[in-house]
Design an enzyme around this catalytic site. Structure first.
Site, PDB file in Angstrom:
ATOM      1  N   GLU A 173       0.841  -1.197  -0.088  1.00 59.18           N
ATOM      2  CA  GLU A 173       0.180  -0.063   0.113  1.00 59.18           C
ATOM      3  C   GLU A 173       0.835   1.145   0.028  1.00 59.18           C
ATOM      4  O   GLU A 173       1.362   1.641   0.975  1.00 59.18           O
ATOM      5  CB  GLU A 173      -0.926   0.011   1.149  1.00 59.18           C
ATOM      6  CG  GLU A 173      -1.801  -1.196   1.348  1.00 59.18           C
ATOM      7  CD  GLU A 173      -2.857  -1.349   0.282  1.00 59.18           C
ATOM      8  OE1 GLU A 173      -3.296  -0.216  -0.273  1.00 59.18           O
ATOM      9  OE2 GLU A 173      -3.359  -2.326  -0.059  1.00 59.18           O
ATOM     10  N   CYS A 230      -1.600   9.577   2.332  1.00 60.58           N
ATOM     11  CA  CYS A 230      -1.424   8.793   1.230  1.00 60.58           C
ATOM     12  C   CYS A 230      -2.223   9.382   0.174  1.00 60.58           C
ATOM     13  O   CYS A 230      -1.939   9.462  -1.084  1.00 60.58           O
ATOM     14  CB  CYS A 230      -1.496   7.621   1.247  1.00 60.58           C
ATOM     15  SG  CYS A 230      -2.868   6.879   1.893  1.00 60.58           S
TER      16      CYS A 230
HETATM   17  P1  NAD Z   1       8.358   4.499   5.476  1.00 60.21           P
HETATM   18  O1  NAD Z   1       8.416   3.779   4.155  1.00 60.21           O
HETATM   19  O2  NAD Z   1       9.534   5.435   5.364  1.00 60.21           O
HETATM   20  O3  NAD Z   1       8.083   3.632   6.568  1.00 60.21           O
HETATM   21  C1  NAD Z   1       7.156   2.739   6.694  1.00 60.21           C
HETATM   22  C2  NAD Z   1       7.652   1.546   7.509  1.00 60.21           C
HETATM   23  O4  NAD Z   1       8.820   0.971   6.740  1.00 60.21           O
HETATM   24  C3  NAD Z   1       8.209   2.122   9.017  1.00 60.21           C
HETATM   25  O5  NAD Z   1       7.528   1.152  10.001  1.00 60.21           O
HETATM   26  C4  NAD Z   1       9.627   1.754   8.842  1.00 60.21           C
HETATM   27  O6  NAD Z   1      10.117   1.699  10.135  1.00 60.21           O
HETATM   28  C5  NAD Z   1       9.910   0.977   7.718  1.00 60.21           C
HETATM   29  N1  NAD Z   1      11.245   1.072   7.282  1.00 60.21           N
HETATM   30  C6  NAD Z   1      11.790   2.333   6.816  1.00 60.21           C
HETATM   31  N2  NAD Z   1      12.993   2.063   6.055  1.00 60.21           N
HETATM   32  C7  NAD Z   1      12.992   0.726   6.162  1.00 60.21           C
HETATM   33  C8  NAD Z   1      14.113  -0.133   5.634  1.00 60.21           C
HETATM   34  N3  NAD Z   1      15.259   0.622   5.140  1.00 60.21           N
HETATM   35  N4  NAD Z   1      13.980  -1.262   5.490  1.00 60.21           N
HETATM   36  C9  NAD Z   1      12.949  -1.963   6.066  1.00 60.21           C
HETATM   37  N5  NAD Z   1      11.906  -1.189   6.725  1.00 60.21           N
HETATM   38  C10 NAD Z   1      12.092   0.301   6.768  1.00 60.21           C
HETATM   39  O7  NAD Z   1       6.810   5.373   5.024  1.00 60.21           O
HETATM   40  P2  NAD Z   1       6.488   6.451   5.973  1.00 60.21           P
HETATM   41  O8  NAD Z   1       7.215   7.755   5.861  1.00 60.21           O
HETATM   42  O9  NAD Z   1       6.144   6.281   7.382  1.00 60.21           O
HETATM   43  O10 NAD Z   1       5.070   6.825   5.338  1.00 60.21           O
HETATM   44  C11 NAD Z   1       5.137   7.754   4.201  1.00 60.21           C
HETATM   45  C12 NAD Z   1       4.648   6.915   2.919  1.00 60.21           C
HETATM   46  O11 NAD Z   1       3.491   5.868   3.016  1.00 60.21           O
HETATM   47  C13 NAD Z   1       4.120   7.832   1.833  1.00 60.21           C
HETATM   48  O12 NAD Z   1       4.642   7.533   0.697  1.00 60.21           O
HETATM   49  C14 NAD Z   1       2.871   7.295   1.788  1.00 60.21           C
HETATM   50  O13 NAD Z   1       2.017   7.795   0.644  1.00 60.21           O
HETATM   51  C15 NAD Z   1       2.506   6.089   2.006  1.00 60.21           C
HETATM   52  N6  NAD Z   1       1.265   5.757   2.495  1.00 60.21           N
HETATM   53  C16 NAD Z   1       0.577   4.918   1.828  1.00 60.21           C
HETATM   54  C17 NAD Z   1      -0.524   4.225   2.465  1.00 60.21           C
HETATM   55  C18 NAD Z   1      -1.592   3.633   1.622  1.00 60.21           C
HETATM   56  O14 NAD Z   1      -2.528   2.778   2.381  1.00 60.21           O
HETATM   57  N7  NAD Z   1      -1.626   3.473   0.349  1.00 60.21           N
HETATM   58  C19 NAD Z   1      -1.242   4.890   3.691  1.00 60.21           C
HETATM   59  C20 NAD Z   1      -0.272   5.709   4.267  1.00 60.21           C
HETATM   60  C21 NAD Z   1       1.005   6.107   3.919  1.00 60.21           C
END
Ligand code: NAD
Length: 525
Positions: free
Chosen positions: A220, A254
């Site tokens: 997502e 998002c």
């Molecule tokens: P992110 O990708 O930075 O983090 C999400 C998760 O991934 C966190 O739990 C984090 O600990 C983990 N993570 C981060 N770096 C990692 C790595 N190198 N290896 C493994 N895991 C890692 O995202 P964010 O900043 O928390 O959220 C923002 C993004 O999420 C935006 O792009 C937004 O559009 C998207 N989003 C999508 C939806 C949807 O339902 N489609 C909903 C909310 C947010």
């Protein structure tokens, strides 16, 4: 009550936690639908009993107003939990495929079975809805679950950890906390499904790790969700909803409207409408930054820096807003007009309270603009003209296609929520979450007498047995003479049809009225 201190899970403990969850699955507790319902009820009370603590935690993490936490995060999570609770009996029942002469005697059944031990990795922006919401689906489907909430919302993640471990059966649900090191360890292990919500960048890391175990993944993600403005729209409603979609959670949504495409001779009118709404939303603009609980802050200094950098480098004209206070992680609601295709604000998902307005010639150019970019998670059009809406929807691709509304469609009961291509794969919420965590296990129970009918399948093969296979050859429809005529994507023919029926109805009604009038006149005359 809670310390709200986020304690990272020791990396060495993570394999043990996974093994305990696997043992929890093997215990068979969740084979019982009643036990799933008991856990879902516990989850519902976890949320209800702690509404204020969730609000406080999200306020601590992002200065988020109570209204946003309730309306967009906590209450939708409770709703999602109740949807799972109220439907699990029905959804978990085995179903029968349609009648088939060949196979119905073998009693075919689709068993709805849990996938096993699943992993849910969630982002910071709606920390409760995107962590505990999918958990409800995972429990309803009968899985044991590891939750990995975001480290960027430490107070909320600490609270969820405390409450999940207090309210739910820890043989079945656990929380692991941490950053990259901890998540990397988690991803080294084998899971039976991974639901990842977050950025496309990390999604590639998650997918690559999952591929090593051939683990199925649902992604997502986000991206730049555009809005198309038709000059014939309800302008006030459009301005109000779009600006709200951008300021709610400070644009860290998002499905927030990322940018607006507007015909260039309508840009000024639209921008003036946004200005009017801005004054209504924030009458005390000067004091706004200092008013606690009025407006969400960016989640981290890094996030603030990223959005500030995009804004500071724009070549467009700031219409209102533009204030940045890095130490407070504050960026004012900002509208920028005359934004060009290659502007800094168009380089990446903004994920902040800045709305670029990109002037275009017309709706066709807006459609072309969208089609030249990644398929967005949501596509919005504001128009009162069905023809325009149909044209936009029929000529583009996106996770969701929404007219005259923004942001709230993921909460709409019964609609799947998910992206397409770079905005994600797979879908969730409601029945779609249940299905995501469910394996459809095909099952037959074939009686011995069937072999009287298909005994030809057994060796030794011979000519008469081989000929018998031709009994399975089904008759085909007539060979096509050529490709059929295809209507244009805009569905113009349908529109003509609709207008024709309307015109006919008006003509008939008009005819009746005039003949009645004539009759009336004749009577009174
Ligand atoms: P992110 O990708 O930075 O983090 C999400 C998760 O991934 C966190 O739990 C984090 O600990 C983990 N993570 C981060 N770096 C990692 C790595 N190198 N290896 C493994 N895991 C890692 O995202 P964010 O900043 O928390 O959220 C923002 C993004 O999420 C935006 O792009 C937004 O559009 C998207 N989003 C999508 C939806 C949807 O339902 N489609 C909903 C909310 C947010």
């Amino acid at each position: 009550m809670s310390t709200n201190e986020l304690v990272y899970t020791p990396v060495d403990d993570i394999p043990k936690i996974r093994d305990e969850l696997r043992a929890g699955f093997a215990s068979g507790k969740l084979k019982s639908i009643e036990y799933r319902k008991y856990q879902l009820k516990q989850l519902a009370y976890l949320i209800k009993d702690n509404l204020e603590r969730f609000q406080d935690a999200m306020n601590k993490d992002m200065s988020r107003p109570v209204l946003e936490s309730r309306f967009l995060d906590v209450l939708p999570t409770l709703n999602e939990t109740l949807v799972q609770l109220n439907n699990v009996d029905e959804w978990a029942k085995p179903t029968k495929p349609p009648f088939s002469l060949n196979f119905t005697p073998m009693r075919p059944v689709i068993r709805k079975e849990p996938k096993g031990t699943v992993l849910i990795i969630s982002p910071f922006n709606y920390p409760v809805f995107l962590t505990l919401g999918p958990l409800a689906g995972a429990i309803a489907a009968g899985n044991t679950t590891l939750l990995k909430p975001s480290e960027s919302t430490p107070a909320t993640s600490a609270l969820m950890t405390e409450l999940v471990h207090k309210y739910l059966d820890n043989e079945l649900v656990r929380v692991a906390n941490g950053g990259v090191a901890e998540t990397t360890k988690i991803l080294e292990l084998q899971w039976d499904h991974i639901l990842y919500t977050g950025s496309g960048r990390v999604a590639k890391i998650v997918s690559a790790a999952a591929a090593k175990h051939l683990t199925p993944v649902t992604l997502e993600l986000g991206g730049k969700s555009p809005v198309i403005i038709d000059p014939g729209c309800d302008l006030k409603t459009a301005a109000k909803r779009i600006l709200w979609g951008k300021v709610a959670n400070a644009g860290q949504t998002c499905v927030a409207p990322d940018y607006v495409l507007v015909p260039k001779d309508f840009q000024e009118t639209f921008v003036n409408a946004l200005k009017e709404v801005y004054e209504e939303f924030y009458p005390d603009a000067e004091k706004r930054a200092g008013v606690p609980g009025a407006y969400t802050r960016l989640v981290t200094p890094q996030a603030t820096e990223r959005v500030a950098g995009m804004l500071e480098n724009t070549k467009g004209t700031v219409v209102f807003g533009g204030d940045i206070n890095r130490s407070d992680k504050f960026i004012a609601p900002t509208v920028v007009k005359d934004v060009k295709h290659d502007d800094s604000l168009m380089s990446d998902e903004i994920f902040g309270p800045v709305l670029p307005i990109v002037p275009v010639e017309n709706i066709d150019e807006a459609i072309k603009f969208i089609n030249e970019r990644d398929h967005p998670l949501a596509l919005y059009v504001f128009s009162q003209d069905d023809k325009v809406k149909t044209k936009v929807f029929n000529n583009t691709q996106s996770g969701a296609a929404v007219a005259n509304e923004v942001v709230i469609h993921p909460g709409a009961d019964g609609l799947p929520f998910g992206g397409i291509g770079p905005s994600g794969q797979g879908m969730h919420t409601g029945k779609y979450s249940f299905d995501l965590f469910t394996h459809l296990r095909s099952s037959l129970d074939s009686p011995s007498w069937i072999d009287y009918i298909i005994k030809f399948r057994f060796p030794p093969y011979n000519a008469s047995k081989t000929d018998a296979t031709m009994r399975l050859l089904k008759s085909l429809p007539a060979r096509p003479k050529g490709p059929p005529a295809v209507a244009g994507a805009a569905g113009a023919s349908k529109w003509w049809g609709k207008w024709f029926i309307l015109a006919l109805a008006v003509a008939v009604a008009g005819g009746l009225t005039s003949s009645r009038l004539k009759t009336g006149i004749a009577r009174t005359a």
